[in-house]
Design an enzyme around this catalytic site. Structure first.
Site, short mmCIF file in Angstrom:
data_model
loop_
_atom_site.label_atom_id
_atom_site.label_comp_id
_atom_site.label_asym_id
_atom_site.label_seq_id
_atom_site.Cartn_x
_atom_site.Cartn_y
_atom_site.Cartn_z
N ARG A 1 -12.72 0.52 -5.93
CA ARG A 1 -12.30 0.48 -4.41
C ARG A 1 -12.06 1.82 -3.98
NH1 ARG A 1 -7.70 -0.94 -1.54
NH2 ARG A 1 -8.23 -2.40 0.17
N CYS B 1 0.89 -1.04 0.04
CA CYS B 1 0.11 0.17 0.06
C CYS B 1 0.78 1.16 0.01
CB CYS B 1 -0.66 0.02 1.39
SG CYS B 1 -1.80 1.27 1.41
#
Ligand code: IMP
Length: 505
Positions: free
Chosen positions: A419, A320
Site C-alpha cells: 500500500r 492511522c
C-alpha cells in the site's frame, strides 16, 4: 524555497452547517441520496455508475469482505473488497458477492453429529445464530443430517456433553426444498409449514443454503439495493500498483464492478502507470478509482491520468499514524474543500465530472453531512463499518463490553506494505497504522438507517433534496474551540454515562 499554505488545515470538527430555508415539501422521505461513483460528461450523459447512498466501506481486511459487501449493497452503498490477500482469495470474495442470491444464506455456523451441546453454545455466542444445520462432515455444504434450533435444547435441563445427534431435529422430520427453488416458492413453503427456516438441498441431499423467514421480509424492504444489470449485488475491489497485470484480470473475470488503487499516497507515477495499464487493456470498460490525495495538484494529476474517481485523505483515519511517522497529511476538511474546488474547475475546463470521495476521519454521523456539503460526492469509512456484525473482525469482550477488533492496513498486524509503494523492493518497513478495538454496535442495517436519517434531516434543514443541491446550498461556518463545548450536552449531570447516541461513534 518551500511552499507554505497560508491557512492551517482543518478537520470536520471545526465546522458546522448554518441552516437555510426549508420549503414545506423538503422532508427526509423526499430526499434522494443518489450520487455519482465514476466520471462522466455531466449535463450530456448519465453517470454510468451511481451509488444509491453516498457511503462506501474501506479497503481493509478488518472491514470489507464478501459478507460486508452484500450487507452494504443491500442498503444502497458499496464495499471495496480488501486487496491485501492473494489474487485468488480476493477474486473468490468478489465472485461470492456476485453469486449471492438474496435470501439464500450459506451458514457459517455448522455442526457435525459428533459435536456437543457445548459446541452449540460456543457457536451461538460466536455467530449469534439460533439455527445451525447439522451435516455429515460439519461443513456448510455437507450431507444434511438435521438441524439444531433453540427449540431443540434446554441448557437448564441438559448436560453440555450431550451429542448433537441425540437432540437435533433429524433430517426425516425436516421440510426441505430442492436447489433451484425460487425465493418466492421457498417463502410460500415457509408460510405453509409455519417454519422459521427452510434448508435447500441438492440431488444428493447435500445442503446448498438456508432460507429464513425474516430474510425474505427484509429483502422485500430494500428499495435502495445496489444491483447490476443482471440483478446481482454490486461490489468494488482494491488493487495495488504492483501486481495489477495479474490481479485486475482476475477481479474483472470474477465480476468486480469497479476497482480502486489502495494507497496512502496517490500522487505518484505508480498510480498513473496502473491506470494506463487498465486503459490499454480494457479501455473505459473497467472503472478505476485512485488516491489518496489532499490538494488540487494531486487531484489534477490523477484526473489527467484517467482516474474514474479520486479519493481524498492522508493521515485522518482513526487507526492511522502516518502524520506522526512521516509528517505528511492534511486536515480532512481542508483537503476535501480544496479538492472539490479542483474537481469543479476541471469540470468547467473539460466537461468531465470526476467524483471525489472523502476517505477517513468520519467520527460522528454529522461528519458525513459536512464532507458532502464541502463537496465530496461520497465518503469511505473504516471504523464506522468495523463496529457491525457484518465486519470480518472478531467480536470480543473487553472489560465487560463487547468490542470488535479493528486494525490499520499499515499496521504490523496487516503488514500491507504494498500500500505504501515507492517502487523497488522493500527490505525495511515501518508501521503507519495501529491495531485497536472499536465498540460493537450491532447490525449494519439498523445503524445505517439512523445515520442516513440524520443526513437527510440535515439536508432538509439546508433546503436540499439531493446531494448536488446540498453542495450548492450549504452554508458552512468555522467554529471556535469554546463553541465546540457548547455543541455537546454541557452543564448538566448526565443520567446515562454511555454516549447518548451510541450509534454516532
Ligand atoms: P476511518 O474511517 O477513520 O477508520 O479511516 C479509514 C481509512 O483509513 C481507510 O479507508 C484508509 O484510507 C485509511 N487507512 C487504513 N489503514 C491505514 C493505516 O494503517 N494507516 C493509515 N491509514 C490507514
Amino acid at each position: 524555497m518551500a511552499f507554505y499554505f497560508d491557512e492551517p488545515s482543518r478537520t470536520f470538527n471545526e465546522y458546522l452547517l448554518v441552516p437555510g430555508h426549508t420549503p414545506a415539501d423538503c422532508v427526509p422521505a423526499a430526499v434522494s441520496l443518489k450520487t455519482p461513483l465514476v466520471k462522466y460528461r455531466k449535463g450530456q450523459e448519465e453517470c454510468p455508475l451511481t451509488l444509491n447512498v453516498p457511503m462506501v466501506s474501506a479497503i481493509m481486511a478488518a472491514v470489507s469482505d464478501d459478507k460486508m459487501a452484500v450487507a452494504l449493497a443491500t442498503e444502497g452503498g458499496l464495499s471495496f473488497i480488501y486487496g491485501n490477500q492473494s489474487i485468488e482469495d480476493e477474486a473468490a470474495m468478489v465472485a461470492r458477492v456476485k453469486d449471492y442470491k438474496a435470501g439464500f444464506v450459506t451458514s457459517d455456523a455448522n455442526l457435525s453429529p459428533e459435536m456437543t451441546l457445548a459446541d452449540v453454545v460456543e457457536l451461538h455466542e460466536k455467530f449469534g445464530h439460533s439455527t445451525m444445520p447439522v451435516t455429515a462432515d460439519g461443513s456448510a455444504h455437507g450431507k444434511l443430517l438435521g438441524i439444531v434450533t433453540e427449540r431443540d435444547y434446554r441448557l437448564s435441563r441438559m448436560s453440555l456433553d450431550e451429542r448433537v445427534a441425540d437432540f437435533m431435529t433429524p433430517r426425516e422430520k425436516l421440510v426441505v426444498a430442492q436447489d433451484g427453488t425460487t425465493l418466492k416458492v421457498a417463502n410460500d413453503i415457509i408460510w405453509d409449514h409455519k417454519l422459521n427456516s427452510l434448508p435447500i438441498v441438492d440431488a444428493n441431499d447435500c445442503l446448498v443454503a438456508l432460507v429464513f423467514r425474516k430474510d425474505y421480509d427484509s429483502h422485500k424492504s430494500n428499495p435502495d439495493e445496489m444491483l447490476d444489470a443482471h440483478k446481482r449485488y454490486m461490489v468494488g475491489a482494491g488493487i495495488n500498483s504492483r501486481d495489477y497485470a495479474e490481479r485486475v484480470p482476475a477481479l474483472v473475470n470474477a465480476g468486480a464492478d469497479v476497482l480502486c488503487i489502495d494507497s496512502s499516497e496517490g500522487y505518484s507515477d505508480w498510480q498513473k502507470l496502473t491506470i494506463q495499464w487498465v486503459r490499454e487493456h480494457y479501455g473505459d470498460a473497467v472503472k478505476i478509482g485512485a488516491g489518496n490525495v489532499v490538494d488540487a495538484e494531486g487531484f489534477r494529476f490523477l484526473a489527467e491520468a484517467g482516474a474514474d474517481f479520486v479519493k481524498i485523505g492522508i493521515g485522518g483515519g482513526s487507526i492511522c499514524i502516518t502524520r506522526e511517522t512521516k509528517g505528511i497529511g492534511r486536515g480532512q476538511a481542508t483537503a476535501t474543500i480544496e479538492v472539490a474546488k479542483a474537481r469543479d474547475e476541471y469540470f468547467r475546463e473539460t466537461g468531465i465530472y470526476v467524483p471525489i470521495c472523502s476517505d477517513g476521519g468520519i467520527v460522528y454521523d454529522h461528519h458525513i453531512s459536512l464532507a458532502l456539503a464541502m463537496g465530496a460526492d461520497f465518503v469511505m469509512l473504516g471504523r464506522y463499518f468495523a463496529r457491525f456484525d457484518e465486519s470480518p473482525s472478531a467480536k470480543v469482550m473487553v472489560n465487560g463490553t463487547y468490542m470488535k477488533e479493528y486494525w490499520g492496513e499499515g499496521s504490523a498486524r496487516a503488514r500491507n506494505w504494498g500500500r505504501y509503494d515507492l517502487g523497488g523492493k522493500k527490505s525495511l518497513s515501518f508501521e503507519e497504522g495501529v491495531d485497536s478495538y472499536v465498540p460493537y454496535a450491532g447490525s449494519l442495517k439498523d445503524n445505517m438507517a439512523i445515520t442516513l436519517l440524520k443526513l437527510k434531516s440535515t439536508m432538509c434543514n439546508c433546503g436540499a433534496l439531493t446531494i448536488p443541491e446540498f453542495q450548492d446550498k450549504a452554508k458552512l461556518t468555522l467554529v471556535s474551540a469554546t463553541s465546540i463545548v457548547e455543541g455537546g450536552a454541557h452543564d448538566v449531570l448526565l443520567k446515562d454515562k454511555a454516549p447518548y447516541a451510541s450509534n454516532t461513534r
